[in-house]
Scaffold this active site. Sequence first.
Site, PDB file in Angstrom:
ATOM      1  N   MET A 137      -3.018  -4.289 -19.200  1.00 58.42           N
ATOM      2  CA  MET A 137      -4.253  -5.295 -19.419  1.00 58.42           C
ATOM      3  C   MET A 137      -4.477  -5.453 -17.837  1.00 58.42           C
ATOM      4  O   MET A 137      -4.753  -6.337 -17.540  1.00 58.42           O
ATOM      5  CB  MET A 137      -3.985  -6.190 -20.130  1.00 58.42           C
ATOM      6  CG  MET A 137      -3.957  -6.018 -21.477  1.00 58.42           C
ATOM      7  SD  MET A 137      -3.270  -7.827 -22.595  1.00 58.42           S
ATOM      8  CE  MET A 137      -2.233  -8.940 -22.027  1.00 58.42           C
TER       9      MET A 137
ATOM     10  N   GLY B 142       6.180  -2.344 -12.603  1.00 57.59           N
ATOM     11  CA  GLY B 142       6.267  -2.043 -13.862  1.00 57.59           C
ATOM     12  C   GLY B 142       5.314  -1.185 -14.189  1.00 57.59           C
ATOM     13  O   GLY B 142       5.540   0.192 -14.945  1.00 57.59           O
ATOM     14  N   HIS B 143       4.222  -0.754 -13.992  1.00 58.36           N
ATOM     15  CA  HIS B 143       2.844  -0.756 -14.660  1.00 58.36           C
ATOM     16  C   HIS B 143       2.877   0.675 -14.051  1.00 58.36           C
ATOM     17  O   HIS B 143       2.770   2.096 -14.781  1.00 58.36           O
ATOM     18  CB  HIS B 143       1.502  -1.307 -14.037  1.00 58.36           C
ATOM     19  CG  HIS B 143       1.296  -2.377 -14.943  1.00 58.36           C
ATOM     20  ND1 HIS B 143       1.720  -3.328 -14.463  1.00 58.36           N
ATOM     21  CD2 HIS B 143       1.339  -2.889 -16.246  1.00 58.36           C
ATOM     22  CE1 HIS B 143       0.627  -3.838 -15.745  1.00 58.36           C
ATOM     23  NE2 HIS B 143       1.068  -4.133 -16.837  1.00 58.36           N
TER      24      HIS B 143
ATOM     25  N   MET C  45       9.508  -7.630 -14.547  1.00 60.29           N
ATOM     26  CA  MET C  45       7.951  -8.347 -14.236  1.00 60.29           C
ATOM     27  C   MET C  45       7.528  -7.979 -15.141  1.00 60.29           C
ATOM     28  O   MET C  45       6.992  -7.608 -16.529  1.00 60.29           O
ATOM     29  CB  MET C  45       7.942  -6.767 -13.772  1.00 60.29           C
ATOM     30  CG  MET C  45       8.647  -5.865 -11.769  1.00 60.29           C
ATOM     31  SD  MET C  45       7.785  -5.523 -10.707  1.00 60.29           S
ATOM     32  CE  MET C  45       8.875  -4.921  -9.419  1.00 60.29           C
TER      33      MET C  45
ATOM     34  N   ARG D 269       2.402 -11.956 -15.708  1.00 55.33           N
ATOM     35  CA  ARG D 269       2.236 -13.558 -16.051  1.00 55.33           C
ATOM     36  C   ARG D 269       3.108 -14.387 -15.486  1.00 55.33           C
ATOM     37  O   ARG D 269       2.986 -15.353 -14.932  1.00 55.33           O
ATOM     38  CB  ARG D 269       2.877 -13.658 -17.682  1.00 55.33           C
ATOM     39  CG  ARG D 269       1.871 -13.798 -18.745  1.00 55.33           C
ATOM     40  CD  ARG D 269       2.013 -14.042 -20.195  1.00 55.33           C
ATOM     41  NE  ARG D 269       1.174 -13.598 -20.694  1.00 55.33           N
ATOM     42  CZ  ARG D 269       0.245 -13.038 -21.897  1.00 55.33           C
ATOM     43  NH1 ARG D 269       1.812 -12.065 -21.717  1.00 55.33           N
ATOM     44  NH2 ARG D 269      -0.500 -13.026 -22.709  1.00 55.33           N
TER      45      ARG D 269
HETATM   46  P1  AMP Z   1       0.555  -5.497 -19.696  1.00 59.39           P
HETATM   47  O1  AMP Z   1      -0.279  -4.645 -18.938  1.00 59.39           O
HETATM   48  O2  AMP Z   1       1.490  -6.363 -20.136  1.00 59.39           O
HETATM   49  O3  AMP Z   1      -0.150  -4.751 -20.947  1.00 59.39           O
HETATM   50  O4  AMP Z   1       1.533  -4.171 -19.870  1.00 59.39           O
HETATM   51  C1  AMP Z   1       0.793  -2.712 -20.070  1.00 59.39           C
HETATM   52  C2  AMP Z   1       2.605  -1.491 -19.912  1.00 59.39           C
HETATM   53  O5  AMP Z   1       2.770  -2.092 -18.585  1.00 59.39           O
HETATM   54  C3  AMP Z   1       2.572  -1.711 -21.419  1.00 59.39           C
HETATM   55  O6  AMP Z   1       3.030  -0.725 -22.095  1.00 59.39           O
HETATM   56  C4  AMP Z   1       4.312  -2.600 -20.825  1.00 59.39           C
HETATM   57  O7  AMP Z   1       5.343  -3.000 -22.512  1.00 59.39           O
HETATM   58  C5  AMP Z   1       3.886  -2.405 -19.310  1.00 59.39           C
HETATM   59  N1  AMP Z   1       4.761  -2.892 -18.813  1.00 59.39           N
HETATM   60  C6  AMP Z   1       4.922  -4.373 -18.567  1.00 59.39           C
HETATM   61  N2  AMP Z   1       5.729  -5.221 -17.739  1.00 59.39           N
HETATM   62  C7  AMP Z   1       6.855  -3.746 -17.473  1.00 59.39           C
HETATM   63  C8  AMP Z   1       8.208  -3.907 -16.763  1.00 59.39           C
HETATM   64  N3  AMP Z   1       8.645  -4.720 -16.560  1.00 59.39           N
HETATM   65  N4  AMP Z   1       8.963  -2.790 -16.753  1.00 59.39           N
HETATM   66  C9  AMP Z   1       8.283  -1.651 -17.723  1.00 59.39           C
HETATM   67  N5  AMP Z   1       6.866  -1.643 -18.280  1.00 59.39           N
HETATM   68  C10 AMP Z   1       6.412  -3.391 -18.088  1.00 59.39           C
END
Ligand code: AMP
Length: 285
Positions: free
Chosen positions: A32, A38-39, A186, A189
Amino acid sequence: MPLEVIPDKREMAIRAEEFRRDGRRIAFVPTMGFLHAGHVSLLEEGRRRGDVLVLSIFVNPIQFGPNEDLARYPRDLPGDLEKARRAGVDVAFVPEPAQMYTEGFQTSVEVREIARGLCGDKRPGHFVGVATVVTKLFHIIKPHVALFGEKDYQQLAVIRRMVLDLDFDIEVLGMPIVREPDELAMSSRNAYLSGEERQKALVLSRTLNLAEEMVREGERDAARVLSAARALINSVGGVRIDYVDLRDAVTLAEVARIERPTLLAVAAFVGKTRLIDNRVLTPRS
Ligand code: AMP
């Protein structure tokens, strides 16, 4: 290969078709946006796993509840594209909601049992929104391998189940949680947190550490671990538990005893910001 930015889903589908026709392996990381380390860890692994790396950035409206943070979800497309370039992304798919949900849209994908409990109960409709958008993204991008973070543990379990049940010919790869130096997981939010809230938020990872320590020292009773975890979180003013739960790490079924790898999942509001974190507790046999 310079980064291609594609907002149009038909154009994306055609590019994906070309990659496949050329015999290239497509690795895909759905996000998103508001990218953090993390990403980036998912992108770097994706880079190793595929010949072509596709990132999607889409704040998916149908996975947000009416009282959630869709309108104020943090966004930074130029910054994200710069990070994507540095991580070696080949294609960034950046559709608008009106592209993804055209007039008359009325179809959804529901994964049942494994999407119940935890975030599934606290965020009604969330995993239907996730499964539906991931299905659409899989059809548009046609990846060979897709990477997801264990940060969203139940989401990863839902996607794995969906891929099996609906015969998607896609390898799903789960990646470990990336943390700040002080162990805060990470999250996009985290940008909502004030300095003081940021400090208070550390109680989530401290709770995981506490539970891990209890299990290491031989505790097997789920109720005792849960009550220690809840007490620690409740000791911090301004932090409100949404749920704290122990579940079988594979099936997400409830457990009374920690005899096998067991997921400790925590969701809490720090001020108005809802954060999640988790760890798999593995008892020594
Ligand atoms: P999001 O943008 O929050 O929807 O996350 C996109 C992808 O990144 C999802 O597969 C999440 O699980 C992964 N993700 C988000 N935060 C982390 C993190 N701290 N460590 C590893 N993967 C993450």
